[in-house]
Design a protein around this motif. Structure first.
Motif, short mmCIF file in Angstrom:
data_model
loop_
_atom_site.label_atom_id
_atom_site.label_comp_id
_atom_site.label_asym_id
_atom_site.label_seq_id
_atom_site.Cartn_x
_atom_site.Cartn_y
_atom_site.Cartn_z
N ILE A 286 0.84 -1.19 0.00
CA ILE A 286 0.00 0.00 0.00
C ILE A 286 0.88 1.25 0.00
O ILE A 286 1.78 1.39 0.82
CB ILE A 286 -0.93 0.00 1.23
CG1 ILE A 286 -1.87 -1.21 1.16
CG2 ILE A 286 -1.73 1.29 1.29
CD1 ILE A 286 -2.69 -1.39 2.41
N LYS A 287 0.63 2.15 -0.89
CA LYS A 287 1.44 3.36 -1.02
C LYS A 287 0.95 4.45 -0.06
O LYS A 287 1.71 5.04 0.67
CB LYS A 287 1.42 3.86 -2.46
CG LYS A 287 2.34 5.06 -2.70
CD LYS A 287 2.33 5.45 -4.15
CE LYS A 287 3.23 6.65 -4.41
NZ LYS A 287 4.63 6.37 -4.11
N ARG A 288 -0.35 4.74 -0.07
CA ARG A 288 -0.88 5.77 0.83
C ARG A 288 -2.36 5.49 1.10
O ARG A 288 -2.97 4.65 0.47
CB ARG A 288 -0.70 7.16 0.22
CG ARG A 288 -1.53 7.42 -1.03
CD ARG A 288 -1.26 8.83 -1.53
NE ARG A 288 -1.96 9.16 -2.76
CZ ARG A 288 -3.17 9.69 -2.80
NH1 ARG A 288 -3.84 9.92 -1.67
NH2 ARG A 288 -3.74 9.98 -3.96
N VAL A 289 -2.89 6.24 2.07
CA VAL A 289 -4.28 6.06 2.49
C VAL A 289 -5.10 7.28 2.06
O VAL A 289 -4.67 8.42 2.24
CB VAL A 289 -4.39 5.86 4.01
CG1 VAL A 289 -5.85 5.82 4.45
CG2 VAL A 289 -3.66 4.59 4.43
N GLN A 290 -6.25 7.03 1.48
CA GLN A 290 -7.19 8.08 1.11
C GLN A 290 -8.45 7.91 1.94
O GLN A 290 -9.11 6.87 1.89
CB GLN A 290 -7.53 8.00 -0.38
CG GLN A 290 -8.66 8.92 -0.82
CD GLN A 290 -8.26 10.38 -0.74
OE1 GLN A 290 -7.27 10.80 -1.36
NE2 GLN A 290 -9.01 11.17 0.02
N THR A 291 -8.78 8.90 2.74
CA THR A 291 -9.98 8.82 3.57
C THR A 291 -11.17 9.42 2.84
O THR A 291 -11.03 10.30 1.98
CB THR A 291 -9.79 9.55 4.90
OG1 THR A 291 -9.47 10.92 4.64
CG2 THR A 291 -8.67 8.91 5.70
N TYR A 292 -12.36 8.95 3.19
CA TYR A 292 -13.60 9.48 2.62
C TYR A 292 -14.70 9.33 3.66
O TYR A 292 -14.62 8.53 4.58
CB TYR A 292 -13.95 8.74 1.33
CG TYR A 292 -14.32 7.29 1.52
CD1 TYR A 292 -15.65 6.89 1.66
CD2 TYR A 292 -13.34 6.29 1.57
CE1 TYR A 292 -15.99 5.56 1.85
CE2 TYR A 292 -13.67 4.97 1.75
CZ TYR A 292 -15.00 4.60 1.89
OH TYR A 292 -15.33 3.29 2.08
N HIS A 293 -15.74 10.12 3.50
CA HIS A 293 -16.89 10.06 4.40
C HIS A 293 -18.03 9.24 3.79
O HIS A 293 -18.76 8.55 4.49
CB HIS A 293 -17.38 11.47 4.74
CG HIS A 293 -16.40 12.26 5.55
ND1 HIS A 293 -16.24 12.10 6.91
CD2 HIS A 293 -15.52 13.23 5.18
CE1 HIS A 293 -15.31 12.93 7.36
NE2 HIS A 293 -14.84 13.63 6.31
N ASP A 294 -18.16 9.34 2.47
CA ASP A 294 -19.23 8.64 1.79
C ASP A 294 -18.75 8.24 0.40
O ASP A 294 -17.88 8.90 -0.17
CB ASP A 294 -20.49 9.53 1.67
CG ASP A 294 -21.71 8.75 1.22
OD1 ASP A 294 -21.95 8.70 -0.01
OD2 ASP A 294 -22.41 8.17 2.07
N VAL A 295 -19.32 7.16 -0.14
CA VAL A 295 -18.88 6.68 -1.45
C VAL A 295 -19.20 7.65 -2.58
O VAL A 295 -18.72 7.48 -3.70
CB VAL A 295 -19.50 5.30 -1.76
CG1 VAL A 295 -18.92 4.22 -0.86
CG2 VAL A 295 -21.02 5.34 -1.63
N THR A 296 -20.01 8.67 -2.30
CA THR A 296 -20.31 9.68 -3.32
C THR A 296 -19.37 10.87 -3.25
O THR A 296 -19.50 11.81 -4.04
CB THR A 296 -21.76 10.18 -3.16
OG1 THR A 296 -21.92 10.74 -1.85
CG2 THR A 296 -22.75 9.03 -3.34
N ASP A 297 -18.40 10.84 -2.33
CA ASP A 297 -17.45 11.95 -2.20
C ASP A 297 -16.62 12.12 -3.46
O ASP A 297 -16.32 11.14 -4.16
CB ASP A 297 -16.48 11.70 -1.03
CG ASP A 297 -17.16 11.84 0.32
OD1 ASP A 297 -18.32 12.28 0.36
OD2 ASP A 297 -16.51 11.51 1.34
N ASP A 298 -16.25 13.35 -3.73
CA ASP A 298 -15.30 13.64 -4.80
C ASP A 298 -13.93 13.82 -4.17
O ASP A 298 -13.66 14.84 -3.53
CB ASP A 298 -15.73 14.91 -5.54
CG ASP A 298 -14.99 15.09 -6.86
OD1 ASP A 298 -14.01 14.36 -7.07
OD2 ASP A 298 -15.38 15.95 -7.65
N VAL A 299 -13.07 12.84 -4.31
CA VAL A 299 -11.77 12.88 -3.64
C VAL A 299 -10.72 13.62 -4.46
O VAL A 299 -9.61 13.86 -3.97
CB VAL A 299 -11.27 11.45 -3.31
CG1 VAL A 299 -12.24 10.74 -2.38
CG2 VAL A 299 -11.03 10.65 -4.58
N VAL A 300 -11.04 13.97 -5.69
CA VAL A 300 -10.13 14.75 -6.53
C VAL A 300 -10.81 16.08 -6.83
O VAL A 300 -11.82 16.12 -7.53
CB VAL A 300 -9.79 14.03 -7.84
CG1 VAL A 300 -8.89 14.90 -8.71
CG2 VAL A 300 -9.12 12.70 -7.55
#
Length: 257
Positions: A4-18
């Motif tokens: 694993i290179k890094r961790v990306q957190t999110y609150h909901d699967v509809t989040d826009d992480v970019v």
């Protein structure tokens, strides 16, 4: 999965992480849906050819792309169809369909935010980009544009998850209404699943893409029932194929705080 290179957190699967500075960009009221002037048609021909050349180099050299089951598209070269895909690469997802289905036939439904990208953004309409609409009148124009694409026996790529999640190895939920276009036009549906595997001499993974279909709704059923059938077939296929991912470059972790 390991490495694993890094961790990306999110609150909901509809989040826009970019996110970008122009994330909320919307279409102008006077947006031209058809680029049919002679010089526009010529530039479209040139730009699509250049984009396809770049796509070959980028996808095969940079990503070591392998496409599995591409032959299912061959009988539909001269027919209109829809291609549904998981959205896991900001750049590769824009170029890969050019070499899988043909650059001169390619169209994709995209966010207007993509039109703000330097150099590439203003040229996207010449490469088949169909922006999502924000008003009723624009929605009507989008429907007309998609119908015209089908009338010309071209194909449309749709990323129903909407937001890109880089290197995500699972399938995020998407609504059944994503299949309104193939039901309205009664055109076949395919799906394209991007998966990730470990590369021998690089931390970045290689890509294996699976093509499946065609899927068709049962004739004589209601529009809602047909949408549900297509949604079910494509969702199950995407999830089944996504199991071929054996390398997690980015680990996605829900933040419940």
């Amino acid at each position: 999965m390991r490495h694993i290179k890094r961790v990306q957190t999110y609150h909901d699967v509809t989040d826009d992480v970019v996110t970008t500075n122009h994330q909320t960009n919307i279409l102008p009221k006077n947006y031209r849906w058809h680029r049919d002037r002679w010089w526009e048609r010529l530039w479209s021909l040139v730009f699509r050819g250049v984009a396809k050349t770049f796509a070959y180099v980028y996808c095969y050299a940079a990503w070591h792309l392998t496409v599995v089951n591409r032959g299912v598209l061959k009988p539909f070269r001269h027919q209109g169809y829809f291609m549904y895909a998981n959205h896991t690469q900001p750049v590769n997802d824009a170029f890969m369909p050019l070499i899988i289905g043909g650059a001169q036939r390619f169209h994709a439904i995209v966010s207007p935010a993509n039109f703000t990208l330097p150099i590439l953004g203003p040229n996207l309409p010449y490469c088949g980009a169909l922006p999502t609409a924000t008003t009723t009148s624009q929605t009507i124009q989008l429907i007309k544009a998609v119908n015209q694409v089908m009338d010309h026996n071209n194909y449309v790529v749709i990323y129903p998850e909407a937001h890109v999640w880089p290197y995500y190895t699972k399938i995020r939920p998407f609504p059944e209404t994503s299949f309104s276009f193939p039901v309205k036009t009664q055109k076949p549906v395919f799906c394209m699943t991007t998966t990730y595997q470990k590369r021998k001499f690089s931390k970045r993974p290689r890509l294996t893409v699976y093509i499946d279909g065609p899927f068709r709704p049962t004739a004589g059923q209601s529009r809602k029932t047909q949408q549900h059938e297509l949604w079910q077939d494509v969702t199950l296929t995407l999830k089944r194929r996504s199991a071929a991912s054996t390398y997690e470059y980015i680990h996605y972790k829900r933040d419940d705080s």
